[in-house]
Design a protein around this motif. Sequence first.
Motif, short mmCIF file in Angstrom:
data_model
loop_
_atom_site.label_atom_id
_atom_site.label_comp_id
_atom_site.label_asym_id
_atom_site.label_seq_id
_atom_site.Cartn_x
_atom_site.Cartn_y
_atom_site.Cartn_z
N CYS A 137 28.51 52.28 43.74
CA CYS A 137 28.64 50.93 44.33
C CYS A 137 28.04 50.81 45.74
CB CYS A 137 30.12 50.55 44.37
SG CYS A 137 30.40 48.90 45.03
N GLY A 186 36.17 43.98 47.78
CA GLY A 186 36.29 45.40 48.05
C GLY A 186 37.76 45.76 48.29
N GLU A 187 38.02 47.06 48.31
CA GLU A 187 39.40 47.50 48.51
C GLU A 187 39.69 47.57 50.00
OE1 GLU A 187 40.78 50.53 45.77
OE2 GLU A 187 41.90 51.46 47.41
N CYS A 193 41.39 40.90 41.64
CA CYS A 193 40.65 42.13 41.36
C CYS A 193 40.25 42.69 42.72
CB CYS A 193 39.43 41.82 40.49
SG CYS A 193 38.44 43.28 40.10
N GLY A 211 41.23 46.05 43.89
CA GLY A 211 41.41 47.50 44.03
C GLY A 211 42.88 47.90 44.13
N ARG A 218 44.99 55.84 40.27
CA ARG A 218 44.52 54.55 39.72
C ARG A 218 45.43 54.11 38.56
NH1 ARG A 218 40.72 50.88 41.87
NH2 ARG A 218 39.39 50.04 40.24
N ILE A 261 33.36 51.87 32.85
CA ILE A 261 31.91 51.76 33.03
C ILE A 261 31.27 52.73 32.04
CG2 ILE A 261 29.99 52.02 34.64
CD1 ILE A 261 31.91 51.63 36.95
N PHE A 271 26.83 50.89 33.02
CA PHE A 271 26.56 51.35 34.39
C PHE A 271 25.21 50.77 34.83
CE2 PHE A 271 23.92 54.55 36.62
CZ PHE A 271 24.43 54.34 37.89
N TYR A 305 26.18 45.81 42.00
CA TYR A 305 24.98 46.02 41.16
C TYR A 305 23.66 45.90 41.96
CZ TYR A 305 28.51 44.56 37.71
OH TYR A 305 29.66 44.40 36.99
N1 SAM Z 1 36.94 46.93 44.66
C1 SAM Z 1 37.64 46.59 43.49
C2 SAM Z 1 37.62 47.69 42.47
O1 SAM Z 1 36.73 48.53 42.55
O2 SAM Z 1 38.50 47.69 41.60
C3 SAM Z 1 37.15 45.32 42.85
C4 SAM Z 1 35.74 44.92 43.09
S1 SAM Z 1 34.57 46.03 42.34
C5 SAM Z 1 33.04 45.45 42.93
C6 SAM Z 1 34.65 45.45 40.64
C7 SAM Z 1 34.08 46.39 39.62
O3 SAM Z 1 32.70 46.53 39.81
C8 SAM Z 1 34.59 47.82 39.63
O4 SAM Z 1 35.81 47.92 38.94
C9 SAM Z 1 33.45 48.57 38.93
O5 SAM Z 1 33.77 48.82 37.58
C10 SAM Z 1 32.29 47.58 38.96
N2 SAM Z 1 31.04 48.18 39.46
C11 SAM Z 1 30.68 48.38 40.73
N3 SAM Z 1 29.46 48.92 40.78
C12 SAM Z 1 29.04 49.08 39.50
C13 SAM Z 1 27.85 49.60 38.90
N4 SAM Z 1 26.86 50.07 39.65
N5 SAM Z 1 27.75 49.57 37.56
C14 SAM Z 1 28.75 49.07 36.79
N6 SAM Z 1 29.91 48.59 37.31
C15 SAM Z 1 30.04 48.60 38.65
#
Ligand code: SAM
Length: 348
Positions: free
Chosen positions: A69, A107-108, A136, A138, A179, A198, A229, A305
């Motif tokens: 991320c 974000g968390e 959502c 974290g 978690r 993922i 992913f 992403y």
């Molecule tokens: N920060 C919180 C968390 O992680 O639970 C919520 C926001 S986070 C951006 C939401 C989701 O984005 C995460 O649960 C993760 O599965 C997904 N995520 C982040 N980067 C990703 C990636 N490169 N590919 C697929 N899923 C991704």
Amino acid sequence: MNRKMQNSHLAPHRQTPMAIAEMLDASGAAQTRLFDEAREVRDTYFGRSAVVRGVIEITDVCVKSCLYCPMRVENRYKRYSQNAGDVLEAAESVYQAGVGVVALQGGETPASTRLSLRLIPKIREVFAGNVEVLLCLGNKDRVELKELKQAGADSYILKQETSDPELHLEMCGEDLDTRVACAKDLIDLGFRTGVGAIVGLPGQSRASLVRDAILPGELGAQMMSASPFIPAANSPLAGSPMGDLNLTLNLMAVMRLLNPRALIPAVSALEKPQSGGQALGFKAGANVITINFTPERDRSKYAIYGADRFVVRREHALATLEKAGIEPLFGREAFAFWHRPANLNVGA
Ligand code: SAM
Ligand code: SF4
């Protein structure tokens, strides 16, 4: 009878790890049969419709360092956090669009608890109470979660990301147990809870994906997801291959068969491996789509992403549903189904 046996559409011999692994590998005619069955189960238990949600991305500040991320704490760039007025304005536009589920994502960070505690009652006021507030944000401790519930939050998404303990630690920098304990707290406190995986993380095993399919039912989660992913720029996994779309769709279909009444979204990330990927998600048994209501000025800042992420607009969501022959559930309808008698649609 355990929970798995009770809720699953599958006969016990089709719930074994070996049978699930075989479904995850389905291709050609076997995949067509898997999707047909998943859709039939969705339509029987839920109807040929999908919940429409609206998401507002409230902050990209994050204390964690997930390897996949770009919002990870190590990345030094100017972060944003919306103020309460901005979020309420966005919530107003969700209301005006007739959407009945408001998701606050971010974000968390401890700050998101304080902001949400102020916002949730006000969001409920905007909708005169006719809303489902979904968070959502974290991991939070039990006390924070209890406060959020008391403030009027209805549901929470906290994905396990991967149920492989070693891979989880490597990817997320924290124990899987931490978690999962938080997800159990959510369920225990009465949140409708979502988990998810993922698909295609580097080093992920088939056995752990089988576990990802089984875990939501074991926990008693009402919502679950599978996302491919996405190798995102400015993350340590930027050079890794993208997750496989078919494997992701197969996992969604298996989740549907194991959890006939669950909410399973066709996530925006499905559009990255293939344009039209979300429509394929509905072919595999999905019943949720989420429209992005983050204020235009902040959308490009939310780096999930990477900068070239696919942002779901209303027109795209409606066109996707139409293509899949699915009726959108707006407003009260979108959350009233939680209160339907469990057997209402069976045999319909
Ligand atoms: N920060 C919180 C968390 O992680 O639970 C919520 C926001 S986070 C951006 C939401 C989701 O984005 C995460 O649960 C993760 O599965 C997904 N995520 C982040 N980067 C990703 C990636 N490169 N590919 C697929 N899923 C991704
Ligand atoms: Fe933070 Fe969520 Fe990104 Fe992990 S996935 S770094 S917790 S925003």
